[in-house]
Design a protein around this motif. Structure first.
Motif, PDB file in Angstrom:
ATOM      1  N   GLY A 107      38.361  33.259  43.556  1.00  0.00           N
ATOM      2  CA  GLY A 107      38.747  34.321  44.477  1.00  0.00           C
ATOM      3  C   GLY A 107      38.927  33.871  45.912  1.00  0.00           C
ATOM      4  N   MET A 108      38.602  32.619  46.218  1.00  0.00           N
ATOM      5  CA  MET A 108      38.630  32.181  47.613  1.00  0.00           C
ATOM      6  C   MET A 108      40.040  32.133  48.195  1.00  0.00           C
ATOM      7  SD  MET A 108      35.546  29.401  47.494  1.00  0.00           S
ATOM      8  CE  MET A 108      35.427  29.165  49.269  1.00  0.00           C
ATOM      9  N   ALA A 109      41.001  31.573  47.488  1.00  0.00           N
ATOM     10  CA  ALA A 109      42.368  31.510  48.026  1.00  0.00           C
ATOM     11  C   ALA A 109      42.970  32.913  48.166  1.00  0.00           C
ATOM     12  CB  ALA A 109      43.245  30.599  47.164  1.00  0.00           C
ATOM     13  N   PRO A 110      42.903  33.763  47.132  1.00  0.00           N
ATOM     14  CA  PRO A 110      43.434  35.125  47.319  1.00  0.00           C
ATOM     15  C   PRO A 110      42.711  35.904  48.416  1.00  0.00           C
ATOM     16  CG  PRO A 110      43.102  34.682  44.984  1.00  0.00           C
ATOM     17  CD  PRO A 110      42.498  33.533  45.738  1.00  0.00           C
ATOM     18  N   ALA A 111      41.398  35.741  48.543  1.00  0.00           N
ATOM     19  CA  ALA A 111      40.643  36.461  49.568  1.00  0.00           C
ATOM     20  C   ALA A 111      41.069  36.041  50.968  1.00  0.00           C
ATOM     21  CB  ALA A 111      39.139  36.232  49.383  1.00  0.00           C
ATOM     22  N   ASP A 138      52.991  28.863  45.440  1.00  0.00           N
ATOM     23  CA  ASP A 138      53.900  29.870  46.007  1.00  0.00           C
ATOM     24  C   ASP A 138      53.720  31.218  45.322  1.00  0.00           C
ATOM     25  OD1 ASP A 138      55.005  28.107  47.823  1.00  0.00           O
ATOM     26  OD2 ASP A 138      56.800  27.709  46.619  1.00  0.00           O
ATOM     27  N   GLN A 139      53.623  31.212  44.007  1.00  0.00           N
ATOM     28  CA  GLN A 139      53.451  32.472  43.270  1.00  0.00           C
ATOM     29  C   GLN A 139      52.115  33.117  43.598  1.00  0.00           C
ATOM     30  OE1 GLN A 139      55.889  33.890  41.194  1.00  0.00           O
ATOM     31  NE2 GLN A 139      54.564  35.656  41.522  1.00  0.00           N
ATOM     32  N   LEU A 140      51.056  32.319  43.667  1.00  0.00           N
ATOM     33  CA  LEU A 140      49.745  32.857  44.023  1.00  0.00           C
ATOM     34  C   LEU A 140      49.782  33.480  45.421  1.00  0.00           C
ATOM     35  CD1 LEU A 140      46.712  33.120  43.173  1.00  0.00           C
ATOM     36  CD2 LEU A 140      46.353  31.122  44.631  1.00  0.00           C
ATOM     37  N   HIS A 185      35.137  47.968  46.650  1.00  0.00           N
ATOM     38  CA  HIS A 185      36.443  48.070  45.994  1.00  0.00           C
ATOM     39  C   HIS A 185      36.757  46.699  45.393  1.00  0.00           C
ATOM     40  CE1 HIS A 185      40.426  50.000  45.517  1.00  0.00           C
ATOM     41  NE2 HIS A 185      40.819  48.741  45.456  1.00  0.00           N
ATOM     42  N   PHE A 186      36.982  46.652  44.086  1.00  0.00           N
ATOM     43  CA  PHE A 186      37.205  45.395  43.373  1.00  0.00           C
ATOM     44  C   PHE A 186      38.695  45.193  43.127  1.00  0.00           C
ATOM     45  CE2 PHE A 186      32.856  46.363  42.834  1.00  0.00           C
ATOM     46  CZ  PHE A 186      32.204  45.145  42.689  1.00  0.00           C
ATOM     47  N   ALA A 187      39.200  44.056  43.595  1.00  0.00           N
ATOM     48  CA  ALA A 187      40.623  43.766  43.461  1.00  0.00           C
ATOM     49  C   ALA A 187      40.811  42.347  42.944  1.00  0.00           C
ATOM     50  CB  ALA A 187      41.326  43.932  44.807  1.00  0.00           C
ATOM     51  N   THR A 188      41.746  42.203  42.019  1.00  0.00           N
ATOM     52  CA  THR A 188      42.097  40.884  41.499  1.00  0.00           C
ATOM     53  C   THR A 188      43.607  40.736  41.532  1.00  0.00           C
ATOM     54  OG1 THR A 188      42.217  41.634  39.194  1.00  0.00           O
ATOM     55  CG2 THR A 188      40.089  40.793  39.965  1.00  0.00           C
ATOM     56  N   VAL A 189      44.047  39.507  41.537  1.00  0.00           N
ATOM     57  CA  VAL A 189      45.479  39.250  41.505  1.00  0.00           C
ATOM     58  C   VAL A 189      46.000  39.464  40.090  1.00  0.00           C
ATOM     59  CG1 VAL A 189      47.304  37.597  42.056  1.00  0.00           C
ATOM     60  CG2 VAL A 189      45.190  37.600  43.405  1.00  0.00           C
ATOM     61  N   TYR A 190      45.269  38.963  39.099  1.00  0.00           N
ATOM     62  CA  TYR A 190      45.678  39.054  37.701  1.00  0.00           C
ATOM     63  C   TYR A 190      44.589  39.759  36.901  1.00  0.00           C
ATOM     64  CZ  TYR A 190      48.720  35.551  39.675  1.00  0.00           C
ATOM     65  OH  TYR A 190      49.600  34.908  40.503  1.00  0.00           O
ATOM     66  N   ALA A 191      44.986  40.450  35.834  1.00  0.00           N
ATOM     67  CA  ALA A 191      44.014  41.183  35.018  1.00  0.00           C
ATOM     68  C   ALA A 191      44.397  41.118  33.545  1.00  0.00           C
ATOM     69  CB  ALA A 191      43.936  42.641  35.460  1.00  0.00           C
ATOM     70  N   LYS A 192      43.390  40.915  32.703  1.00  0.00           N
ATOM     71  CA  LYS A 192      43.550  40.998  31.256  1.00  0.00           C
ATOM     72  C   LYS A 192      43.000  42.349  30.812  1.00  0.00           C
ATOM     73  CE  LYS A 192      43.490  36.049  30.317  1.00  0.00           C
ATOM     74  NZ  LYS A 192      42.901  34.973  29.489  1.00  0.00           N
ATOM     75  N   ASP A 228      38.853  38.605  43.509  1.00  0.00           N
ATOM     76  CA  ASP A 228      38.817  37.476  42.576  1.00  0.00           C
ATOM     77  C   ASP A 228      40.242  37.178  42.139  1.00  0.00           C
ATOM     78  OD1 ASP A 228      37.706  35.419  41.120  1.00  0.00           O
ATOM     79  OD2 ASP A 228      36.465  36.694  39.849  1.00  0.00           O
ATOM     80  N   ASP A 229      40.437  35.997  41.576  1.00  0.00           N
ATOM     81  CA  ASP A 229      41.765  35.635  41.107  1.00  0.00           C
ATOM     82  C   ASP A 229      42.136  36.397  39.838  1.00  0.00           C
ATOM     83  OD1 ASP A 229      39.868  34.261  39.575  1.00  0.00           O
ATOM     84  OD2 ASP A 229      40.943  32.355  39.601  1.00  0.00           O
ATOM     85  N   LEU A 230      41.180  36.544  38.928  1.00  0.00           N
ATOM     86  CA  LEU A 230      41.448  37.081  37.594  1.00  0.00           C
ATOM     87  C   LEU A 230      40.243  37.844  37.080  1.00  0.00           C
ATOM     88  CD1 LEU A 230      42.891  36.961  34.707  1.00  0.00           C
ATOM     89  CD2 LEU A 230      41.622  34.833  34.376  1.00  0.00           C
TER      90      LEU A 230
END
Length: 178
Positions: free
Chosen positions: A55-59, A22-24, A133-140, A113-115
């Motif tokens: 990255g497949m689920a977020p994409a 759910d959070q993802l 354009h590079f996008a991720t859900v989470y980032a360090k 990507d996811d992270l």
């Protein structure tokens, strides 16, 4: 035992960030909303490319939310020596590339990507598709310079538990059996 994403002597779960499906889903939708209208083609995007596998689920969610029908993948493998600690990482290698005609130099392409952790994977893909354009859900923090858009920042020593890596299981009650 320590891990590259944790401080010495700390187990991965001691500073863990557990992500549910759910959070993802919510965070990936938030990423889509942030990307909406930001593409170079009158705000639109030509395609979504997922970095496999995370990255497949977020994409998929971003593509659905933005009504992007062209979806492809890029697979990157990082080779490790020793125990896989960050300082022992070797060069990354592309195992599978998206369609060359579609990609060009990456203009109008969302790479998801996811992270982003160290940023090494995105650095390699950015060399190949410099205008994407590079996008991720989470980032360090160490990887943030490699990503254009992200939703949630986490500390470098946080271990992220993604839902595809987890399983539900019975846990004994705190006070014992009834």
């Amino acid at each position: 035992m320590s891990d590259s994403a944790t401080t010495p002597g700390r187990l991965p779960h001691e500073k863990g960030f557990h992500i549910s499906w759910d959070q993802l889903h919510r965070d990936s939708r938030a990423l889509a909303w942030r990307l909406d209208g930001q593409g170079p083609d009158e705000g639109g995007w030509r395609a979504v490319v997922a970095i496999t596998r995370g990255g497949m689920a977020p994409a998929m969610i971003v593509a659905r939310e933005l009504d992007i029908r062209t979806v492809d993948t890029i697979s990157v493998m990082s080779y490790h020596s020793g125990g896989g600690a960050a300082d022992q990482r070797r060069e990354a290698q592309v195992l599978k590339s998206p369609d060359k005609e579609l990609m060009g130099d990456g203009d109008g392409i969302l790479i998801i990507d996811d992270l982003v952790d160290s940023g090494k994977t995105l650095e390699l893909v950015r060399e190949i598709y410099p205008k994407a354009h590079f996008a991720t859900v989470y980032a360090k923090p160490q990887g943030e310079p490699m990503v254009d858009t992200f939703i949630t920042g986490v500390s470098q020593d946080t271990w992220i538990f993604f839902p595809w890596d987890m399983a539900l299981q019975y846990v004994e009650p705190y006070r014992g059996k009834d």
